[in-house]
Scaffold this motif. Structure first.
Motif, PDB file in Angstrom:
ATOM      1  N   THR A  55       0.828  -1.206   0.000  1.00 23.64           N
ATOM      2  CA  THR A  55       0.000   0.000   0.000  1.00 23.64           C
ATOM      3  C   THR A  55       0.865   1.261   0.000  1.00 23.64           C
ATOM      4  N   GLU A  58       1.045   6.978   1.941  1.00 22.27           N
ATOM      5  CA  GLU A  58       0.129   8.075   2.250  1.00 22.27           C
ATOM      6  C   GLU A  58      -1.267   7.584   2.617  1.00 22.27           C
ATOM      7  N   GLN A  59      -1.624   6.366   2.173  1.00 28.59           N
ATOM      8  CA  GLN A  59      -2.940   5.830   2.512  1.00 28.59           C
ATOM      9  C   GLN A  59      -2.989   5.278   3.936  1.00 28.59           C
ATOM     10  N   GLU A  62      -4.509   7.987   7.346  1.00 27.77           N
ATOM     11  CA  GLU A  62      -5.803   8.657   7.252  1.00 27.77           C
ATOM     12  C   GLU A  62      -6.432   8.712   8.645  1.00 27.77           C
ATOM     13  N   TYR A  65     -10.331   8.992   9.264  1.00 21.31           N
ATOM     14  CA  TYR A  65     -11.017   7.715   9.083  1.00 21.31           C
ATOM     15  C   TYR A  65     -10.869   6.849  10.335  1.00 21.31           C
ATOM     16  N   GLU A 122      -8.897  -3.552  -2.648  1.00 23.07           N
ATOM     17  CA  GLU A 122      -8.840  -2.179  -2.141  1.00 23.07           C
ATOM     18  C   GLU A 122      -9.299  -2.096  -0.687  1.00 23.07           C
ATOM     19  N   VAL A 125      -6.387  -2.074   3.024  1.00 18.83           N
ATOM     20  CA  VAL A 125      -5.847  -1.024   3.889  1.00 18.83           C
ATOM     21  C   VAL A 125      -6.836  -0.620   4.983  1.00 18.83           C
ATOM     22  N   PRO A 126      -8.085  -0.271   4.643  1.00 22.36           N
ATOM     23  CA  PRO A 126      -9.004   0.087   5.736  1.00 22.36           C
ATOM     24  C   PRO A 126      -9.214  -1.044   6.737  1.00 22.36           C
ATOM     25  N   PHE A 253     -14.584  10.009   2.044  1.00 19.62           N
ATOM     26  CA  PHE A 253     -13.808   8.777   1.982  1.00 19.62           C
ATOM     27  C   PHE A 253     -14.269   7.980   0.766  1.00 19.62           C
ATOM     28  N   SER A 254     -13.399   7.140   0.277  1.00 23.92           N
ATOM     29  CA  SER A 254     -13.768   6.341  -0.889  1.00 23.92           C
ATOM     30  C   SER A 254     -14.857   5.344  -0.527  1.00 23.92           C
ATOM     31  N   TRP A 257     -13.643   2.202   1.299  1.00 24.13           N
ATOM     32  CA  TRP A 257     -13.241   2.441   2.693  1.00 24.13           C
ATOM     33  C   TRP A 257     -14.466   2.544   3.596  1.00 24.13           C
TER      34      TRP A 257
END
Length: 320
Positions: A55, A58-59, A62, A65, A122, A125-126, A253-254, A257
């Motif tokens: 990843t 920078e992600q 967050e 979040y 995707e 990461v979250p 947020f996306s 996520w």
């Protein structure tokens, strides 16, 4: 709807297979020792490292979040804890276990497999961020609250040291920290090592779900707590809704996520709640009942939540 059923059937099917195997073979719960060691110390850490290391750095920072997700979880914990303290007339230890049963979801064993299956890579990461930061607080809250209740025999300094050690030395936390370092350095392991990590990561979810099924089958429902209605409602309904609203208020947020957080918030009570209850000898059988019934009912609630997500009925932002 068929695609949703096809999505959750293999997932909950592994839990069912574990339960059936436990009933047929009649092995004691202690026989899971090496399997649990493999899952907790090898397979899931390999999965978390692999997901995080790939990843962009920078992600991984967050903080809005992280704040939103953790806030929603501890609002649910506080609702159950305060309500229980009032009803039980100040029983902090029992109220702590009830609060954890209502707020501490099975984000370790169930979270990564289901989120990645439903939302794609995707979601990695979250899911990792949620797992790490929620567990940091979970690892801290149980011994702290038990110390306040007077059930923790150690001194305040020993309690604090124990909390730090549980956080710093947990294999999931270590794997995630190493993964963050690898992402920052843009390090790629040699091909043989990468293949081994891939092999271990693929084993994590099936093994964890199978063990969960065995554990549920070997902890029969002996006593239904009167608080179970509140626990089930808070865990499977209020928690995902509150998480969705909080993240929408914070905003921007996306889609993946947001839905990853909502999906993890809707998972049933974690097996660790039963372990914590056993450790302190508080509300043990009823913690087992909470784990069993929230897991059974989550077959319906999680399927419904996935239906709302996959069919676009639930928008990614409540306040666009």
């Amino acid at each position: 709807m068929a695609d949703i059923v096809g999505l959750v059937l293999p997932f909950f099917g592994m839990i069912l297979l574990g339960a059936i195997a436990a009933r047929i073979t009649r092995q004691p719960l202690e026989a899971l020792g090496w399997m649990n060691t493999f899952i907790v110390y090898i397979a899931l850490p390999a999965l978390f490292f692999q997901l995080i290391a790939r990843t962009p750095i920078e992600q991984l920072t967050e903080w809005r979040y992280i704040f939103g997700v953790v806030l929603s979880t501890y609002l649910v914990f506080s609702l159950m804890f305060v309500g229980s303290v009032i009803v039980s007339r100040g029983d902090i230890a029992e109220s702590t276990i009830k609060g954890l049963a209502a707020a501490y979801g099975n984000i370790g064993y169930m979270g990564p497999g289901l989120a990645l299956l439903a939302l794609g890579p995707e979601a990695a990461v979250p899911v990792a961020l949620i797992f790490c930061f929620e567990n940091v607080l979970h690892f801290a809250i149980a011994p702290t609250m038990m110390a306040l209740a007077g059930d923790e025999k150690a001194s305040p300094g020993e309690v604090a040291l124990g909390v730090v050690k549980r956080i710093a030395l947990h294999p999931f936390i270590i794997a995630t920290a190493v993964g963050v370092l690898a992402a920052w350095l843009k390090y790629e392991p040699p091909v043989p090592v990468a293949r081994l990590l891939e092999y271990l990561a693929q084993a994590a979810a099936p093994c964890a779900l199978f063990v969960m099924g065995v554990t549920l089958a070997l902890q029969p429902l002996r006593r239904v707590p009167r608080e179970l209605g509140a626990i089930v409602t808070l865990k499977l309904v209020v928690h995902p809704i509150l998480c969705y609203v909080v993240l929408s208020l914070i905003g921007n947020f996306s889609e993946v996520w947001v839905f990853s957080a909502v999906l993890l918030a809707g998972l049933p009570t974690a097996t660790n709640v039963f372990v914590i209850a056993q450790q302190y000898g508080v509300w043990v059988q009823r913690a087992s009942a909470s784990l069993l019934l929230t897991t059974v009912l989550s077959v319906v609630s999680v399927t419904g939540l996935l239906y709302l997500i996959r069919n676009g009925i639930l928008p990614p932002d409540l306040f666009p």
